[in-house]
Design a protein around this motif. Structure first.
Motif, short mmCIF file in Angstrom:
data_model
loop_
_atom_site.label_atom_id
_atom_site.label_comp_id
_atom_site.label_asym_id
_atom_site.label_seq_id
_atom_site.Cartn_x
_atom_site.Cartn_y
_atom_site.Cartn_z
N PHE A 232 -44.20 61.79 24.85
CA PHE A 232 -43.19 62.20 25.83
C PHE A 232 -43.02 61.11 26.88
N LEU A 233 -41.80 60.63 27.04
CA LEU A 233 -41.47 59.64 28.05
C LEU A 233 -40.88 60.33 29.27
N ARG A 234 -41.54 60.19 30.40
CA ARG A 234 -40.98 60.71 31.64
C ARG A 234 -39.78 59.85 32.04
N TYR A 235 -38.96 60.37 32.96
CA TYR A 235 -37.79 59.59 33.40
C TYR A 235 -38.23 58.28 34.04
N SER A 236 -39.40 58.28 34.67
CA SER A 236 -39.91 57.05 35.27
C SER A 236 -40.37 56.06 34.21
N GLN A 237 -40.47 56.51 32.96
CA GLN A 237 -40.95 55.65 31.87
C GLN A 237 -39.83 55.22 30.92
N ASN A 238 -38.60 55.32 31.37
CA ASN A 238 -37.51 54.84 30.52
C ASN A 238 -37.74 53.37 30.17
N ILE A 239 -37.38 53.01 28.95
CA ILE A 239 -37.52 51.63 28.49
C ILE A 239 -36.36 50.82 29.07
N LEU A 240 -36.68 49.87 29.94
CA LEU A 240 -35.65 49.08 30.61
C LEU A 240 -35.70 47.62 30.17
N MET A 241 -34.71 46.85 30.58
CA MET A 241 -34.66 45.44 30.22
C MET A 241 -35.92 44.72 30.66
N HIS A 242 -36.49 45.15 31.79
CA HIS A 242 -37.68 44.49 32.33
C HIS A 242 -38.89 44.67 31.42
N SER A 243 -38.89 45.73 30.63
CA SER A 243 -40.09 46.04 29.85
C SER A 243 -40.01 45.63 28.39
N VAL A 244 -38.85 45.17 27.92
CA VAL A 244 -38.71 44.92 26.48
C VAL A 244 -38.57 43.43 26.13
N ILE A 245 -39.12 43.11 24.97
CA ILE A 245 -38.87 41.85 24.30
C ILE A 245 -38.38 42.22 22.91
N TYR A 246 -37.14 41.84 22.59
CA TYR A 246 -36.55 42.16 21.29
C TYR A 246 -36.73 41.00 20.31
N ARG A 247 -36.89 41.34 19.06
CA ARG A 247 -36.73 40.32 18.02
C ARG A 247 -35.27 39.89 18.05
#
Length: 338
Positions: A155-170
């Protein structure tokens, strides 16, 4: 071989871009730093060229006409040689120790021929206006230090949304989904992180603070007053994200649930800003936005509307408006955004 391309969008960033660039210089030529000067009128281009001269195997300075944050990312994607792709805004910075650990992990994945589409790390709100620093992590919602899929997501809380700051994409994932961000538009980082999600099959979470997100400066795009002034761009991005949502391409129920929750957040932000502006024109825009969602996908509208936040922002009248703004103010204090 470049393992990681890091794009730094720069527009009149001369006063603070050094911190961003310096935080990436960890002595590895497996990193590619693209400093993209978006038509700056200050000393940004000179600084970018100087870094390229001093670090020719790591840094490339790219100069272009002004097109906005999204157009810079489009340009970075066209020039990227890295297997993985990350964006660092010019007023933010990375933790060097964390960056080295991320790079080592990505390198191990490549050497072992491990398929990884998205790597997630924590990010830290550095809010100068209230003197608060807060790390946003994904503990409990994502397995740590192992490959997982959407089916393994907790379960992802609203404070845990995946944002640009947190991701590295292939990088190939971004190209596969035909990611092209609109020009001269703020808040496109939401599209950047949202549109590729159905193309992501494998993920990996590292519970470390990598991205330091500097907020609270009066002229920032996430400053509340500026967001209200640019509400049309916020609405535009929200509509484009609604357009991106296609249940046919979303195979996993947990991913579908998460993508709906992200749209709930976007609809809530737009609605709250319009309510804070509280003009006849703003109320008309609020009504039109919800009608747009309904006309595009009635089932999606129903899902958003029945959520807690969706139900809240649909409250009518003076008391409803007061309740919505109180909840917004409370969440702002808790999470330290804007």
């Amino acid at each position: 071989m470049k393992i990681l391309t890091i794009v730094i969008p720069c527009y009149n960033s001369a006063a603070y871009m050094d911190r961003a660039v310096e935080s990436l210089l960890i002595g590895s030529d497996e990193i590619e730093i693209l400093i993209i000067d978006d038509g700056s009128s200050d000393n940004t281009s000179v600084i970018a060229d100087e870094y390229e001269k001093n670090y020719p195997n790591i840094v490339r300075a790219i100069h272009k006409e002004n097109g906005g944050h999204g157009d810079v990312i489009n340009t970075g994607l066209k020039h990227a040689n890295g297997i993985y792709f990350k964006v660092l805004d010019s007023d933010d910075w990375f933790n060097k120790e964390s960056l080295q650990k991320v790079l080592d992990t990505l390198k191990a994945m490549i050497n072992n021929s491990t398929s990884l589409d998205m790597l997630i790390t924590n990010y830290v709100y550095e809010n100068v206006s209230i003197g608060k620093s807060k790390s946003i992590n994904y503990k409990g919602a994502m397995p740590e230090n192992k490959i997982f899929t959407w089916n393994d997501l907790g379960f992802l809380r609203y404070s845990q949304n995946i944002l640009m700051h947190s991701v590295i994409y292939r990088t190939e994932v971004l190209k596969e989904c035909n990611l092209v961000l609109p020009k001269h538009t703020f808040y496109v980082d939401n599209i950047f992180v949202y549109m590729p999600l159905p193309y992501v099959k494998t993920m990996y979470y590292m519970n470390l603070d990598l991205y330091r997100y500097f907020i609270g400066r009066s002229d920032q795009s996430v400053n509340e007053k500026i967001m209200i002034q640019r509400i049309d761009q916020q609405i535009k991005v929200t509509k484009l994200m609604i357009d991106c949502y296609n249940p046919i391409h979303i195979e996993c129920k947990k991913l579908r649930k998460y993508m709906i929750k992200y749209l709930v957040m976007m609809m809530t932000v737009s609605t709250v800003l319009l309510l804070k502006d509280n003009t006849e024109q703003s109320m008309s825009k609020k009504k039109e936005l919800w009608q747009y969602l309904s006309s595009k996908d009635q089932q999606l509208f129903d899902e958003v509307d029945k959520s807690l936040l969706g139900s809240l922002v649909q409250f009518k009248g003076y008391l409803g408006r007061k309740l919505i703004l109180f909840c917004y103010s409370l969440s702002r204090k808790i999470f330290g955004f804007n």
